[in-house]
Design an enzyme around this catalytic site. Structure first.
Site, PDB file in Angstrom:
ATOM      1  N   ASP A 140       0.847  -1.208   0.000  1.00 36.17           N
ATOM      2  CA  ASP A 140       0.000   0.000   0.000  1.00 36.17           C
ATOM      3  C   ASP A 140       0.883   1.260   0.000  1.00 36.17           C
ATOM      4  OD1 ASP A 140      -2.257   1.571   0.118  1.00 36.17           O
ATOM      5  OD2 ASP A 140      -2.744   1.103   2.202  1.00 36.17           O
ATOM      6  N   ARG A 144       0.326   9.168   0.802  1.00 37.12           N
ATOM      7  CA  ARG A 144      -0.434   9.304   2.052  1.00 37.12           C
ATOM      8  C   ARG A 144       0.064   8.336   3.119  1.00 37.12           C
ATOM      9  NH1 ARG A 144      -3.430   6.573  -1.501  1.00 37.12           N
ATOM     10  NH2 ARG A 144      -3.713   4.453  -0.816  1.00 37.12           N
ATOM     11  N   ASN A 145       0.822   7.307   2.706  1.00 40.29           N
ATOM     12  CA  ASN A 145       1.351   6.348   3.670  1.00 40.29           C
ATOM     13  C   ASN A 145       2.841   6.519   3.933  1.00 40.29           C
ATOM     14  OD1 ASN A 145      -1.088   5.206   4.283  1.00 40.29           O
ATOM     15  ND2 ASN A 145      -0.975   3.710   2.616  1.00 40.29           N
ATOM     16  N   ASP A 158       2.231   2.789   7.717  1.00 42.32           N
ATOM     17  CA  ASP A 158       0.980   2.084   7.443  1.00 42.32           C
ATOM     18  C   ASP A 158       1.207   0.699   6.847  1.00 42.32           C
ATOM     19  OD1 ASP A 158      -1.538   1.270   7.194  1.00 42.32           O
ATOM     20  OD2 ASP A 158      -2.270   2.919   5.988  1.00 42.32           O
TER      21      ASP A 158
HETATM   22  P1  ADP Z   1      -4.853   3.789   8.164  1.00 42.57           P
HETATM   23  O1  ADP Z   1      -4.073   2.543   8.025  1.00 42.57           O
HETATM   24  O2  ADP Z   1      -6.004   3.628   9.083  1.00 42.57           O
HETATM   25  O3  ADP Z   1      -5.138   4.480   6.857  1.00 42.57           O
HETATM   26  P2  ADP Z   1      -2.556   5.413   8.655  1.00 42.57           P
HETATM   27  O4  ADP Z   1      -1.493   4.635   9.341  1.00 42.57           O
HETATM   28  O5  ADP Z   1      -2.416   5.590   7.179  1.00 42.57           O
HETATM   29  O6  ADP Z   1      -3.969   4.809   8.987  1.00 42.57           O
HETATM   30  O7  ADP Z   1      -2.703   6.857   9.326  1.00 42.57           O
HETATM   31  C1  ADP Z   1      -3.669   7.774   8.925  1.00 42.57           C
HETATM   32  C2  ADP Z   1      -3.087   9.188   9.047  1.00 42.57           C
HETATM   33  O8  ADP Z   1      -2.721   9.447  10.422  1.00 42.57           O
HETATM   34  C3  ADP Z   1      -1.795   9.412   8.262  1.00 42.57           C
HETATM   35  O9  ADP Z   1      -2.066   9.776   6.929  1.00 42.57           O
HETATM   36  C4  ADP Z   1      -1.127  10.538   9.045  1.00 42.57           C
HETATM   37  O10 ADP Z   1      -1.651  11.790   8.658  1.00 42.57           O
HETATM   38  C5  ADP Z   1      -1.546  10.230  10.478  1.00 42.57           C
HETATM   39  N1  ADP Z   1      -0.488   9.424  11.141  1.00 42.57           N
HETATM   40  C6  ADP Z   1      -0.383   8.081  11.142  1.00 42.57           C
HETATM   41  N2  ADP Z   1       0.692   7.660  11.833  1.00 42.57           N
HETATM   42  C7  ADP Z   1       1.318   8.782  12.281  1.00 42.57           C
HETATM   43  C8  ADP Z   1       2.521   9.031  13.025  1.00 42.57           C
HETATM   44  N3  ADP Z   1       3.298   8.019  13.452  1.00 42.57           N
HETATM   45  N4  ADP Z   1       2.866  10.310  13.274  1.00 42.57           N
HETATM   46  C9  ADP Z   1       2.085  11.334  12.837  1.00 42.57           C
HETATM   47  N5  ADP Z   1       0.951  11.178  12.117  1.00 42.57           N
HETATM   48  C10 ADP Z   1       0.564   9.919  11.834  1.00 42.57           C
END
Ligand code: ADP
Length: 298
Positions: A140, A144-145, A158
């Site tokens: 993935d 955004r990840n 992610d």
């Molecule tokens: P999901 O798997 O539910 O899509 P993500 O891991 O992609 O969740 O996280 C969603 C959003 O949260 C990211 O796009 C980012 O903006 C924020 N985020 C996630 N992890 C972190 C982190 N370690 N530090 C800061 N922001 C984070």
């Protein structure tokens, strides 16, 4: 590492995904008080908890690298799982790129955006080469990840769709689940086979997102036509405006129809490093020429 619930404080929501919620929080560190962290929480259903548990196992397996978001520990709370990660203060790369659209052009020299693009590419390629060397598939990869930490260091994050391929060299997806269509290699869409080469395809799309400062891939292409366009008509996204030929070649190589002909992440690290040093050299030559009055810039 298991972290006690009373050693975790949660403040505000910073992100929300399909299975989980991400919050800014703090964990208690002996003697040194509290440290800022990100806490991912599964939404209560079983699927969410399984996905988060898988994410934690993969992150623990991958281990520590500057360009991979670090797992600090997990915590069980009532019937949900909390995943504690290092906090990336500038959020995700896509939002970060969109903010750069408003940067005053005078703050940069003409080559600055290209150098920045290669630096971003290099950091993600390094993180992915590390992940690959631990026999994991991300599944993935997209802007955004990728998170942006202190000092603008990029970190692949992610691992919700990530897989351990230690014994098989590839992963064949069995569950229907969600598929990030525009980032997914054609062979993964049809045969559901995920390999390093399919992550490399997604890396190519990520390069396109970098070059367009957070553009949405395949603008104007109806999603239901995309697969056919890619496989039967060999359609690929065009070179974006302001994107150097070198960066474009890099992404096109990642989109080779034959997975074995795509570069490996270790190759991509070398290629981006070389592109950066060539850019630095030509910048130095240009500056020297300007100082000696050979070039007039107007
Ligand atoms: P999901 O798997 O539910 O899509 P993500 O891991 O992609 O969740 O996280 C969603 C959003 O949260 C990211 O796009 C980012 O903006 C924020 N985020 C996630 N992890 C972190 C982190 N370690 N530090 C800061 N922001 C984070």
């Amino acid at each position: 590492m298991r972290i006690a619930r009373n050693h975790i404080r949660m403040h505000r929501t910073i992100g929300e995904g399909y299975f989980g919620l991400v919050m800014e929080g703090e964990i208690y560190k002996k003697q040194t008080s509290w440290t800022r962290v990100a806490v991912k929480i599964s939404k209560s259903h079983v699927e969410g908890s399984i996905s988060l548990a898988n994410e934690a196992v993969i992150m623990a397996k991958i281990g520590i690298h500057e360009n991979v978001v670090r797992l600090l520990g997990v915590c069980h709370h009532k019937d949900s799982l909390l995943l504690i990660m290092e906090y990336a203060e500038h959020g995700n790369l896509r939002s970060h790129l969109l903010l750069q659209r408003n940067t005053n052009a005078e703050e940069c020299t003409h080559s600055c955006p290209t150098q920045k693009a290669f630096l971003h590419a290099l950091q993600v390629a390094k993180g992915m080469a590390y992940i690959t060397s631990h026999k994991c598939i991300h599944g993935d990869l997209s802007a955004r990840n990728v998170l942006v930490g202190a000092g603008n260091v990029l970190k692949v994050s992610d691992f919700g769709l990530a897989k351990d391929i230690h014994y098989y060299e590839f992963y064949k997806r069995k569950t229907p689940g969600i598929v990030p269509f525009k980032w997914t290699a054609p062979e993964s869409l049809i045969d559901k086979i995920y390999t390093e080469a399919s992550d490399v395809w997604s890396f190519g799309v990520l390069l396109w997102e970098i070059a367009t400062l957070g553009g949405l891939p395949y603008p104007g292409v109806p999603i239901e036509e995309l697969y056919e366009l890619l496989t039967k008509r060999n359609y690929r996204m065009k070179q974006p405006p302001n994107c150097s030929k070198k960066l474009y070649n890099l992404m096109v190589n990642c989109w080779n129809e034959l997975p074995n002909n795509r570069p490996r992440f270790s190759d991509l690290v070398g290629q981006t490093q070389q592109a950066m040093s060539e850019l630095e050299k030509s910048d130095t030559l240009m500056q020297d020429a300007q100082r000696s009055g050979e070039v007039v810039t107007e």
